[in-house]
Write a protein that holds these residues in place. Sequence first.
Motif, mmCIF file in Angstrom:
data_model
loop_
_atom_site.group_PDB
_atom_site.id
_atom_site.type_symbol
_atom_site.label_atom_id
_atom_site.label_comp_id
_atom_site.label_asym_id
_atom_site.label_seq_id
_atom_site.Cartn_x
_atom_site.Cartn_y
_atom_site.Cartn_z
ATOM 1 N N LEU A 44 0.978 -1.239 0.251
ATOM 2 C CA LEU A 44 -0.040 -0.570 -0.557
ATOM 3 C C LEU A 44 1.334 1.431 -0.057
ATOM 4 C CD1 LEU A 44 -2.609 -1.532 2.505
ATOM 5 C CD2 LEU A 44 -3.139 -0.331 -0.043
ATOM 6 N N ALA A 45 2.059 1.388 0.601
ATOM 7 C CA ALA A 45 3.085 2.721 1.002
ATOM 8 C C ALA A 45 3.204 2.803 -1.172
ATOM 9 C CB ALA A 45 4.001 2.195 1.285
ATOM 10 N N ASN A 46 3.613 0.968 -1.342
ATOM 11 C CA ASN A 46 3.990 1.783 -3.184
ATOM 12 C C ASN A 46 3.050 2.112 -3.463
ATOM 13 O OD1 ASN A 46 6.754 0.579 -2.279
ATOM 14 N ND2 ASN A 46 6.070 -1.048 -2.700
ATOM 15 N N PHE A 47 1.829 2.459 -3.050
ATOM 16 C CA PHE A 47 0.488 2.326 -4.272
ATOM 17 C C PHE A 47 0.368 3.988 -3.529
ATOM 18 C CE2 PHE A 47 -1.054 -1.705 -4.575
ATOM 19 C CZ PHE A 47 -0.114 -2.699 -5.550
ATOM 20 N N GLY A 48 0.642 4.677 -2.707
ATOM 21 C CA GLY A 48 0.927 5.584 -2.289
ATOM 22 C C GLY A 48 0.357 5.603 -1.072
ATOM 23 N N ILE A 49 -0.632 4.652 -0.088
ATOM 24 C CA ILE A 49 -1.678 5.090 0.711
ATOM 25 C C ILE A 49 -1.254 5.195 1.755
ATOM 26 C CG2 ILE A 49 -3.612 3.284 1.710
ATOM 27 C CD1 ILE A 49 -4.572 4.261 -1.129
ATOM 28 N N PRO A 50 -0.953 5.616 2.844
ATOM 29 C CA PRO A 50 -0.852 6.171 3.716
ATOM 30 C C PRO A 50 -1.365 5.060 4.807
ATOM 31 C CG PRO A 50 -1.790 7.966 3.261
ATOM 32 C CD PRO A 50 -2.664 7.456 2.421
ATOM 33 N N THR A 51 -0.154 4.465 5.426
ATOM 34 C CA THR A 51 -0.757 2.508 6.206
ATOM 35 C C THR A 51 0.623 2.916 7.305
ATOM 36 O OG1 THR A 51 -0.069 0.631 6.263
ATOM 37 C CG2 THR A 51 1.288 1.357 4.769
ATOM 38 N N ALA A 52 -0.353 1.924 8.509
ATOM 39 C CA ALA A 52 1.328 2.413 9.528
ATOM 40 C C ALA A 52 1.187 0.870 10.388
ATOM 41 C CB ALA A 52 0.443 2.957 11.197
ATOM 42 N N TYR A 53 1.618 0.173 10.728
ATOM 43 C CA TYR A 53 1.959 -1.344 11.378
ATOM 44 C C TYR A 53 2.260 -1.539 12.230
ATOM 45 C CZ TYR A 53 3.682 -5.782 11.449
ATOM 46 O OH TYR A 53 4.138 -7.037 11.305
ATOM 47 N N LEU A 285 -2.370 -9.450 -3.029
ATOM 48 C CA LEU A 285 -3.884 -9.149 -3.520
ATOM 49 C C LEU A 285 -4.648 -8.178 -2.983
ATOM 50 C CD1 LEU A 285 -6.180 -11.124 -5.728
ATOM 51 C CD2 LEU A 285 -6.654 -11.777 -3.392
ATOM 52 N N MET A 286 -4.380 -8.769 -1.207
ATOM 53 C CA MET A 286 -4.852 -8.387 -0.422
ATOM 54 C C MET A 286 -4.789 -6.665 -0.431
ATOM 55 S SD MET A 286 -7.362 -8.322 2.161
ATOM 56 C CE MET A 286 -8.276 -6.922 1.749
ATOM 57 N N ALA A 287 -3.392 -6.414 -0.820
ATOM 58 C CA ALA A 287 -3.618 -5.035 -0.826
ATOM 59 C C ALA A 287 -4.334 -4.177 -2.084
ATOM 60 C CB ALA A 287 -1.776 -4.783 -0.901
ATOM 61 N N GLY A 288 -3.829 -4.825 -3.572
ATOM 62 C CA GLY A 288 -4.521 -3.907 -4.646
ATOM 63 C C GLY A 288 -5.715 -4.190 -4.649
ATOM 64 N N LEU A 289 -6.344 -5.432 -3.635
ATOM 65 C CA LEU A 289 -8.289 -4.808 -3.113
ATOM 66 C C LEU A 289 -8.620 -3.653 -2.250
ATOM 67 C CD1 LEU A 289 -8.642 -8.715 -2.244
ATOM 68 C CD2 LEU A 289 -9.791 -7.118 -3.828
ATOM 69 N N ILE A 290 -8.073 -3.595 -0.894
ATOM 70 C CA ILE A 290 -7.733 -2.287 -0.176
ATOM 71 C C ILE A 290 -8.090 -1.298 -1.618
ATOM 72 C CG2 ILE A 290 -6.542 -1.286 1.355
ATOM 73 C CD1 ILE A 290 -6.134 -4.101 2.845
ATOM 74 N N TYR A 291 -6.734 -1.262 -2.721
ATOM 75 C CA TYR A 291 -6.638 0.688 -2.858
ATOM 76 C C TYR A 291 -7.498 0.438 -3.702
ATOM 77 C CZ TYR A 291 -4.621 2.777 -6.658
ATOM 78 O OH TYR A 291 -4.282 4.060 -7.539
ATOM 79 N N GLY A 292 -8.294 -0.742 -4.760
ATOM 80 C CA GLY A 292 -9.008 -0.969 -5.189
ATOM 81 C C GLY A 292 -10.553 -0.443 -4.281
ATOM 82 N N PHE A 293 -10.825 -0.440 -2.770
ATOM 83 C CA PHE A 293 -12.171 -0.297 -2.522
ATOM 84 C C PHE A 293 -11.906 1.196 -2.140
ATOM 85 C CE2 PHE A 293 -11.969 -5.084 -1.109
ATOM 86 C CZ PHE A 293 -13.386 -5.347 -2.095
ATOM 87 N N LEU A 294 -10.818 1.794 -1.787
ATOM 88 C CA LEU A 294 -10.556 3.151 -1.282
ATOM 89 C C LEU A 294 -10.651 3.777 -2.881
ATOM 90 C CD1 LEU A 294 -7.476 2.702 1.238
ATOM 91 C CD2 LEU A 294 -10.108 3.685 1.871
#
Length: 343
Positions: A44-53, A285-294
């Motif tokens: 997600l970070a690579n996709f430009g989505i702010p993310t924290a772990y 896949l999960m990261a791609g889904l979250i990116y898509g939903f958002l």
Amino acid sequence: MNKKVITFGEIMLRLATPDYKRFLQSNTFNATYGGGEVNVSVSLANFGIPTAYVTRLPNNDVGKSCKSILNKFGVDTRYIVFGGERLGIYFLETGAVARGSKVVYDRANSAFTGFTKGMIDWNDIFQDACWFHWTGITPAISSGATELLIEALTKANEMGISVSCDVNYRSKLWKENNKVEEVMPALIAKTNVLIGNEFDAGKVLGIQTNLSADAEYSNETFGTVSKLLMEKYPRLEKIITTRRGTISANHNSWMGIMFDGNQVSESSTYQMTHIVDRVGGGDALMAGLIYGFLTYPNNPQKTIDFAVASSFLKHTISGDANDVSVEEVEQLMKGDLGGKIDW
């Protein structure tokens, strides 16, 4: 987008044999860090989505190195807790042709197993969050981690934060005194988006399917089981599964299916004729889904297409993390399978 995606789980040191060698053949290992939930954060970070772990690391040079690498990827690590004595390890022997891959865990008594309720202020973490992701690996690790996860899910539900889960059933992790079918249903009841297949529904989530892990699944079986899951778990809004056709360890077909309560959306099918590393494919896949939903919430077809294309690219990258950009995924979605040199 300013609000963050929060992921929670254990990160481990991965020691992989090079060049498809077997454990007995190799006197060196390639060392990287990885884990289901952190792989989602990195993607997600690579996709430009702010993310924290959120995790727990040992307060030593290995733990600090791990945190530093996550910072390099752009993952927010301010909520990482230090404590315990060691980082969990997993050894990977990558298979080839008819020989499958092998994983050996060395994660007992890791720093993460000492995580328990009250150690994290979820109210603070979720203040600027829009999404929370977990996997079925976390409750398999320890009862303390399960209690902390329940705290997180309860708070996320209270605050209206979307929750996703990848079932990620790992038989080697679930013990007799911590049975998956007794733990997971209460957690899925607090979840909105689920990655799992028909076997997971029967083995883990209490749906009577009479389907084995090796059964021939179809869009019909997926739609039927998904409807049953949504009836049992009313919070579920979307259920996603993948179909992997195995020609050999290095050659697979790959596609995904999503059910949103009304319709089934099916992605294109990709032929992966030379797999570099399949570990982390589900996380990509999960990261791609979250990116898509958002990013395009009203376009389920584009969401599943983006997610599967993202996961396809992960199979070409060594290590756990999917180090690709949105532009690279979109280029693949346009049908660019040539792998040409970008001069």
